[in-house]
Design an enzyme around this catalytic site. Structure first.
Site, PDB file in Angstrom:
ATOM      1  N   HIS A   1       0.859  -1.184   0.000  1.00 39.81           N
ATOM      2  CA  HIS A   1       0.000   0.000   0.000  1.00 39.81           C
ATOM      3  C   HIS A   1       0.896   1.235   0.000  1.00 39.81           C
ATOM      4  O   HIS A   1       1.908   1.272   0.679  1.00 39.81           O
ATOM      5  CB  HIS A   1      -0.908   0.008   1.236  1.00 39.81           C
ATOM      6  CG  HIS A   1      -2.044   0.974   1.121  1.00 39.81           C
ATOM      7  ND1 HIS A   1      -3.233   0.661   0.497  1.00 39.81           N
ATOM      8  CD2 HIS A   1      -2.164   2.265   1.517  1.00 39.81           C
ATOM      9  CE1 HIS A   1      -4.047   1.706   0.536  1.00 39.81           C
ATOM     10  NE2 HIS A   1      -3.412   2.694   1.148  1.00 39.81           N
TER      11      HIS A   1
ATOM     12  N   ASP B   1     -13.555   4.000   7.971  1.00 30.78           N
ATOM     13  CA  ASP B   1     -12.531   4.711   7.202  1.00 30.78           C
ATOM     14  C   ASP B   1     -13.177   5.540   6.097  1.00 30.78           C
ATOM     15  O   ASP B   1     -12.782   6.677   5.851  1.00 30.78           O
ATOM     16  CB  ASP B   1     -11.518   3.732   6.601  1.00 30.78           C
ATOM     17  CG  ASP B   1     -10.494   4.478   5.764  1.00 30.78           C
ATOM     18  OD1 ASP B   1      -9.807   5.346   6.331  1.00 30.78           O
ATOM     19  OD2 ASP B   1     -10.406   4.247   4.549  1.00 30.78           O
TER      20      ASP B   1
ATOM     21  N   ARG C   1     -11.890  13.923   6.810  1.00 31.03           N
ATOM     22  CA  ARG C   1     -10.515  14.455   6.850  1.00 31.03           C
ATOM     23  C   ARG C   1     -10.218  15.256   5.598  1.00 31.03           C
ATOM     24  O   ARG C   1      -9.528  16.279   5.648  1.00 31.03           O
ATOM     25  CB  ARG C   1      -9.516  13.296   6.981  1.00 31.03           C
ATOM     26  CG  ARG C   1      -9.526  12.643   8.336  1.00 31.03           C
ATOM     27  CD  ARG C   1      -8.800  11.307   8.305  1.00 31.03           C
ATOM     28  NE  ARG C   1      -7.422  11.440   7.914  1.00 31.03           N
ATOM     29  CZ  ARG C   1      -6.717  10.479   7.304  1.00 31.03           C
ATOM     30  NH1 ARG C   1      -7.261   9.311   7.039  1.00 31.03           N
ATOM     31  NH2 ARG C   1      -5.465  10.692   6.989  1.00 31.03           N
TER      32      ARG C   1
ATOM     33  N   SER D   1      -6.202   4.564   9.030  1.00 27.70           N
ATOM     34  CA  SER D   1      -6.936   4.462   7.776  1.00 27.70           C
ATOM     35  C   SER D   1      -6.391   3.313   6.922  1.00 27.70           C
ATOM     36  O   SER D   1      -7.133   2.457   6.438  1.00 27.70           O
ATOM     37  CB  SER D   1      -6.806   5.805   7.026  1.00 27.70           C
ATOM     38  OG  SER D   1      -7.169   5.681   5.685  1.00 27.70           O
TER      39      SER D   1
ATOM     40  N   LYS E   1      -7.876  -1.051   6.746  1.00 24.96           N
ATOM     41  CA  LYS E   1      -8.300  -1.659   5.469  1.00 24.96           C
ATOM     42  C   LYS E   1      -7.480  -2.900   5.151  1.00 24.96           C
ATOM     43  O   LYS E   1      -7.999  -3.900   4.670  1.00 24.96           O
ATOM     44  CB  LYS E   1      -8.149  -0.647   4.325  1.00 24.96           C
ATOM     45  CG  LYS E   1      -9.192   0.447   4.370  1.00 24.96           C
ATOM     46  CD  LYS E   1      -9.049   1.400   3.205  1.00 24.96           C
ATOM     47  CE  LYS E   1      -7.808   2.238   3.285  1.00 24.96           C
ATOM     48  NZ  LYS E   1      -7.925   3.640   3.060  1.00 24.96           N
TER      49      LYS E   1
END
Ligand code: URA
Length: 438
Positions: free
Chosen positions: A82, A161, A168, A183, A187
Site C-alpha cells: 500500500h 474509514d 478528513r 486508515s 483496510k
C-alpha cells in the site's frame, strides 16, 4: 459518555481509552455523534497526535466497523503493498500481476484519488469495462484462480474509514500520522492481508514532505501493523518528483503497459521491483531480496507479468485488448507544450503542484462530486538533475479544449525550478524498515 468532554480530553493532549474511542467512532457511524463533533476530534488528533497504543486501538475499532474478509481458504501467504499516496504512482497496476506471476497471492483493496495524489481505482476506471466491485466470494475465487485482484472499498468494508476519510479530506486533517496509520492498516487487516509492504512516499508530492516525518509514519505503520498480526516492512521512496513520466489516468495505463513490456521509465520499474521483492520475501517465495529482484526482473522481461496482467484484467471484466490496441484507451483531443524558460539544470519540482496541475486539467477531483476526465494529464519528459536548453520541452499537457490549461501552465512554471547548480539525480529508495529496525 459526554462527547465534548472526549474532544476536550484529546485537545488537551490526553490519551483516550478504548471505550472512549469506540464511543466516538461508532457514534459517528450511527449518527449519535455529529459531523461537526468528529471534525473537532480529528483536528484535536491532528495537533495532539496519539500514543502508538491509542492509534492501534483506533485502527482495530475501524477495522471491525464492517465486513472482514476471510481468505483462509486461499492457499499461500496473502501479501500486499500500500502506498501513502503520490503523484504518478501507478505501481500497484504493475506490481499486483507481477507478484502473482511469481506465485504470490495479492488481495489488493485500493482507493480513489485523494487531494493532489492519484488513486488506483480512478486509473483502473480508464480500462474499458473493468469492474472493481467484486463480492467477497468473487474476490476469493479470483485470488485462488489468478493470484491477484484489485477491488474498491464497498459501503460495508471498513465504513469507519470511508466516513472518516471523507471528513478528513474536507477538514484539512489528512496529514496526521495516527490517522493515516489507522486508515491504511484498518483496510489492510480487514482485506485478509497477512503480510504488507508499505510504500511511504517522501517529498513535496507526498503527505509527508520531510524525511523525518516520513520515517515517523513508516515506524508507526510497521509497529501497529505488526501488533495487528501482519508481517510488515516499509520502504521510504522518492516523491520530490513524479514517479515515471506520466501523471493522469489513461496516460498512466500506457506507462504500466510499457513497463510490463519490459520497457518504460527505470524509476517506475525499479521501485515496483523493490516493493515486489519485499512481498516475495514476506511470502517465503524468495530467500533474499536479491533472489526476488532477479525473479521479478525476469518475469517483466519474458512477458509473464504482461500475460498475468491480461488474465487479471479479463477476470475483472476489463478489456485485455488494450495491450495490443492502445487506441482503446481514452485519449485527450488536444496537446500543448510547457517548455524550459531558460537553460540550466532542473533544481527541484514542487510535485504537489504538478499533481494539482493534472487535477485542474480535469484529471482529478477538486470536490468529491467531480467526475474525472480519464484522458487528460501530463507527460513529464525531464526530471530533477537534468540539463535543459532554453525552449526545450519539459512537459506535454494532454487537455480537452483548453480546460484548465492556463492554470496548469502557471502551476508548472512555479513548480519546476531551473538554476545553475549541478544536481544529482534523486535517490529512489531512501530507507527500509521492518519490525526489527522500526
Ligand atoms: N491512504 C489511505 O488509505 N489513507 C490515508 O489516510 C492516506 C493514504
Amino acid at each position: 459518555m459526554n462527547v465534548p468532554e472526549l474532544i476536550r480530553k484529546k485537545r488537551e493532549g490526553g490519551v483516550l481509552a478504548e471505550d472512549e474511542i469506540r464511543h466516538l467512532i461508532t457514534g459517528f457511524l450511527s449518527g449519535s455523534v455529529e459531523a461537526y463533533q468528529i471534525s473537532a476530534f480529528l483536528m484535536a488528533v491532528f495537533f495532539r497526535g496519539m500514543e502508538p497504543s491509542e492509534a492501534a486501538t483506533l485502527t482495530r475499532i475501524m477495522m471491525k466497523s464492517g465486513r472482514i474478509y476471510d481468505l483462509s481458504s486461499v492457499p499461500g501467504i496473502k501479501t500486499d503493498k500500500h502506498s501513502t499516496g503520490g503523484v504518478g504512482d501507478k505501481v500497484s497496476l504493475v506490481l499486483a500481476p507481477l507478484v502473482a506471476a511469481a506465485g504470490a497471492v495479492d488481495p489488493m483493496v485500493s482507493g480513489r484519488a485523494l487531494g493532489h495524489t492519484g488513486g488506483t481505482l480512478d486509473k483502473l476506471d480508464s480500462i474499458p469495462g473493468y469492474r472493481w466491485d467484486l463480492t467477497e466470494e468473487q474476490f476469493r475465487r479470483q485470488l485462488e484462480k489468478v493470484g491477484c485482484a484489485i477491488i474498491g472499498q464497498t459501503d460495508d468494508f471498513v465504513p469507519a474509514d470511508k466516513r472518516l476519510y471523507a471528513m478528513r479530506d474536507v477538514t484539512a486533517t489528512v496529514e496526521s500520522i495516527p490517522l493515516i496509520c489507522a486508515s491504511i492498516l484498518s483496510k489492510k487487516a480487514a482485506s485478509g492481508a497477512e503480510a504488507l509492504v508499505m510504500d511511504v512516499k517522501c517529498g513535496s508530492g507526498a503527505f509527508m514532505a520531510s524525511e523525518e516525518d516520513a520515517l515517523k509514519l513508516a515506524r508507526q505503520l510497521v509497529s501497529i501493523g505488526t501488533e495487528l498480526g501482519m508481517k510488515v516492512s516499509a520502504l521510504l521512496t522518492q516523491m520530490n518528483q513524479p514517479l515515471g513520466t506520466t501523471v493522469g489516468n489513461a496516460l498512466e495505463i500506457h506507462e504500466v503497459l510499457d513497463v510490463l513490456e519490459g520497457k518504460g521509465p527505470a524509476d517506475t520499474r525499479d521501485v515496483t521491483v523493490e516493493l515486489g521483492a519485499e512481498m516475495l520475501v514476506h511470502a517465503n517465495l524468495a530467500a533474499s531480496h536479491e533472489e526476488a529482484r532477479g525473479k521479478l526482473n525476469g518475469l517483466l522481461d519474458d512477458g509473464s507479468a504482461m500475460a498475468k496482467f491480461q488474465e487479471w484484467v479479463a477476470a475483472q471484466k476489463g478489456d485485455p485488448r488494450i495491450v495490443e490496441n492502445r487506441a482503446l484507451l481514452a485519449d485527450a483531443p488536444d496537446r500543448a507544450g510547457f517548455d524550459a524558460p531558460r537553460a540550466g539544470v532542473i533544481q527541484s519540482m514542487n510535485t504537489r503542484a504538478i499533481g494539482v496541475a493534472c487535477n485542474v486539467l480535469g484529471g482529478g477531483r477538486v470536490v468529491s462530486s467531480d467526475t474525472i476526465d480519464h484522458a487528460v494529464g501530463l507527460e513529464v519528459h525531464l526530471k530533477v538533475g537534468a540539463e535543459v536548453k532554453a525552449g526545450e520541452r519539459l512537459v506535454t499537457l494532454h487537455h480537452r479544449g483548453g480546460k484548465g490549461l492556463e492554470e496548469a501552465r502557471k502551476l508548472l512554471a512555479e513548480a519546476i525550478v531551473i538554476g545553475e547548480e549541478p544536481v544529482k539525480p534523486l535517490e529512489l529508495v531512501i530507507a527500509r524498515l521492518d519490525a526489527t529496525t522500526a
